[in-house]
Design a protein around this motif. Structure first.
Motif, PDB file in Angstrom:
ATOM      1  N   THR A   1       6.661  65.078  57.400  1.00 21.45           N
ATOM      2  CA  THR A   1       6.588  64.822  55.952  1.00 21.45           C
ATOM      3  C   THR A   1       5.315  64.093  55.559  1.00 21.45           C
ATOM      4  O   THR A   1       4.887  64.172  54.404  1.00 21.45           O
ATOM      5  CB  THR A   1       7.786  63.980  55.477  1.00 21.45           C
ATOM      6  N   GLY A   2       4.723  63.343  56.493  1.00 23.82           N
ATOM      7  CA  GLY A   2       3.559  62.516  56.157  1.00 23.82           C
ATOM      8  C   GLY A   2       3.939  61.235  55.443  1.00 23.82           C
ATOM      9  O   GLY A   2       3.073  60.537  54.903  1.00 23.82           O
ATOM     10  N   LEU A   3       5.245  60.947  55.380  1.00 20.96           N
ATOM     11  CA  LEU A   3       5.735  59.774  54.649  1.00 20.96           C
ATOM     12  C   LEU A   3       6.612  58.928  55.562  1.00 20.96           C
ATOM     13  O   LEU A   3       7.236  59.467  56.478  1.00 20.96           O
ATOM     14  CB  LEU A   3       6.589  60.215  53.465  1.00 20.96           C
TER      15      LEU A   3
ATOM     16  N   LYS B   1      10.186  55.979  51.605  1.00 19.65           N
ATOM     17  CA  LYS B   1       9.500  56.523  50.441  1.00 19.65           C
ATOM     18  C   LYS B   1      10.111  57.860  50.029  1.00 19.65           C
ATOM     19  O   LYS B   1      10.354  58.094  48.846  1.00 19.65           O
ATOM     20  CB  LYS B   1       8.012  56.686  50.751  1.00 19.65           C
ATOM     21  N   LEU B   2      10.347  58.735  51.008  1.00 19.18           N
ATOM     22  CA  LEU B   2      10.989  60.017  50.692  1.00 19.18           C
ATOM     23  C   LEU B   2      12.385  59.764  50.140  1.00 19.18           C
ATOM     24  O   LEU B   2      12.801  60.373  49.155  1.00 19.18           O
ATOM     25  CB  LEU B   2      11.059  60.910  51.936  1.00 19.18           C
TER      26      LEU B   2
ATOM     27  N   TRP C   1      12.318  58.572  46.455  1.00 24.25           N
ATOM     28  CA  TRP C   1      11.971  59.642  45.525  1.00 24.25           C
ATOM     29  C   TRP C   1      13.137  60.629  45.346  1.00 24.25           C
ATOM     30  O   TRP C   1      13.403  61.104  44.238  1.00 24.25           O
ATOM     31  CB  TRP C   1      10.709  60.377  45.977  1.00 24.25           C
ATOM     32  N   LEU C   2      13.861  60.917  46.425  1.00 24.24           N
ATOM     33  CA  LEU C   2      15.041  61.788  46.312  1.00 24.24           C
ATOM     34  C   LEU C   2      16.095  61.118  45.432  1.00 24.24           C
ATOM     35  O   LEU C   2      16.734  61.758  44.586  1.00 24.24           O
ATOM     36  CB  LEU C   2      15.620  62.091  47.697  1.00 24.24           C
TER      37      LEU C   2
ATOM     38  N   LEU D   1      15.499  58.883  43.069  1.00 20.64           N
ATOM     39  CA  LEU D   1      15.022  58.885  41.681  1.00 20.64           C
ATOM     40  C   LEU D   1      15.205  60.266  41.050  1.00 20.64           C
ATOM     41  O   LEU D   1      15.474  60.376  39.856  1.00 20.64           O
ATOM     42  CB  LEU D   1      13.553  58.449  41.630  1.00 20.64           C
ATOM     43  N   ALA D   2      15.068  61.320  41.847  1.00 17.41           N
ATOM     44  CA  ALA D   2      15.309  62.676  41.335  1.00 17.41           C
ATOM     45  C   ALA D   2      16.754  62.802  40.847  1.00 17.41           C
ATOM     46  O   ALA D   2      17.025  63.385  39.791  1.00 17.41           O
ATOM     47  CB  ALA D   2      15.028  63.716  42.419  1.00 17.41           C
TER      48      ALA D   2
ATOM     49  N   GLN E   1       4.587  44.935  57.719  1.00 13.53           N
ATOM     50  CA  GLN E   1       4.360  46.262  57.139  1.00 13.53           C
ATOM     51  C   GLN E   1       5.662  46.838  56.588  1.00 13.53           C
ATOM     52  O   GLN E   1       5.687  47.443  55.517  1.00 13.53           O
ATOM     53  CB  GLN E   1       3.767  47.219  58.188  1.00 13.53           C
TER      54      GLN E   1
ATOM     55  N   THR F   1       6.415  45.113  53.391  1.00  9.12           N
ATOM     56  CA  THR F   1       5.543  45.665  52.336  1.00  9.12           C
ATOM     57  C   THR F   1       6.107  46.995  51.841  1.00  9.12           C
ATOM     58  O   THR F   1       6.130  47.265  50.635  1.00  9.12           O
ATOM     59  CB  THR F   1       4.118  45.882  52.882  1.00  9.12           C
TER      60      THR F   1
ATOM     61  N   LEU G   1       8.991  51.266  43.192  1.00  8.83           N
ATOM     62  CA  LEU G   1       9.130  52.641  42.672  1.00  8.83           C
ATOM     63  C   LEU G   1      10.405  52.762  41.833  1.00  8.83           C
ATOM     64  O   LEU G   1      10.401  53.353  40.749  1.00  8.83           O
ATOM     65  CB  LEU G   1       9.163  53.644  43.827  1.00  8.83           C
TER      66      LEU G   1
END
Lengths: 194, 100
Positions: free
Chosen positions: A13-15, A19-20, A23-24, A26-27, A164, A167, A175
């Protein structure tokens, strides 16, 4: 237990997972509030006598500035964590939390004023949609405040053990908070100005 | 920390503050427009346009959507499609409906 990809991004995913995940989530929240907005539009278009006693526009404008300001402070908190400045980041998270308190305080005053004039959700659909939309939004603000309180309190220990990951937690909470702000940006004109 | 230099993060901070100023101005514009007492159609269109610009600023800069990964964009495009359907279908079912 070591949960993978809380810090390093997943190769596919690059994430990082949080974070993924947010966003899911929030969708799904877009669908929740979207359904209520859609309801407001349909109910409002159905009658001629929609408007009742006007809502308090100056107070709601103040609340808009409060929430927008809190969006800035939470992203500044994240920026300061990336600069390794925990003290300043903590200050910004505190300001974000207190903005939430101010928002809920103003909202509570608005609600109390309505109840004092015997205005309830059952009085008219105009008020029913107002209380439903702002009430659900207020619960979301409260939820965010609970998470910020955790990040300021017992959750802050993670800065020492895994900075990290801490953070990333602040970023993900931010978000969510920005989304809550976004919903209000649409709620404010739709309920108070139109 | 996360692969960005101090200078880059400080530049980002300046952008956040500029976006905040823009949002504050647009909030003022939103309230100001409401005092023009436009007819419902233009009033709603203008209010939603300003709200959309504000929303786009929050999403692009505060939520860092301008520099996000493709997967997030895919999730959001799917969300937008379903959101549009969620708004359009109930409204479409009410258009021309007879009220007794």
């Amino acid at each position: 237990m070591d949960i993978p990809y809380t810090v390093e991004p997943r190769p596919d995913t690059g994430l990082y997972n949080g974070k993924l995940g947010i966003w899911l989530f929030l969708a799904s929240e877009v669908m929740l509030f979207g359904a209520l907005f859609s309801t407001l539009i349909v109910l409002r278009s159905a009658v001629d006598n929609w408007h009742q006693t006007p809502f308090n526009v100056p107070l709601a404008t103040v609340n808009t500035f409060v929430l927008i300001g809190s969006s800035v402070t939470v992203v500044l908190a994240w920026a300061n964590l990336r600069l390794n400045n925990f003290k300043k980041a903590k200050m910004f998270i505190w300001i974000t939390f207190l903005c939430g308190v101010a928002f809920m305080g103003i909202k509570s005053y608005e609600y109390m004023e309505k109840f004092a004039h015997h205005i309830y959700p059952s009085t008219h659909n105009y008020y029913a949609t107002y209380f439903t939309l702002t009430g659900l939004h207020g619960l979301h603000v409260l939820g965010g405040m609970i998470v910020f309180a955790y990040l300021l309190g017992p959750g802050a220990k993670m800065w020492e053990t895994d900075p990290q990951r801490y953070t990333n937690r602040v970023e993900v909470t931010g978000l969510y908070w920005h989304f809550v702000d976004l919903v209000w940006i649409f709620l404010f004109p739709m309920l108070y100005l139109l | 920390m996360s692969g960005h230099s101090v200078e880059e993060i400080k530049k980002e901070t300046a952008v956040y503050l500029a976006v905040f100023a823009g949002l504050a101005v647009l909030t003022g514009v939103t309230v100001g427009v409401s005092y023009l007492h436009l007819s419902p159609g233009p009033a709603i269109a203008l209010a939603l346009l300003i709200a959309s610009i504000k929303g786009a600023l929050v999403a692009s800069f505060f939520m860092h959507l301008l520099n996000e990964k493709k997967l997030i964009y895919s999730v959001l495009i799917l969300t937008v499609i379903f959101f549009v359907a969620l708004m359009a279908l109930p409204i479409a079912s009410e258009v021309g409906a007879t009220r007794f």
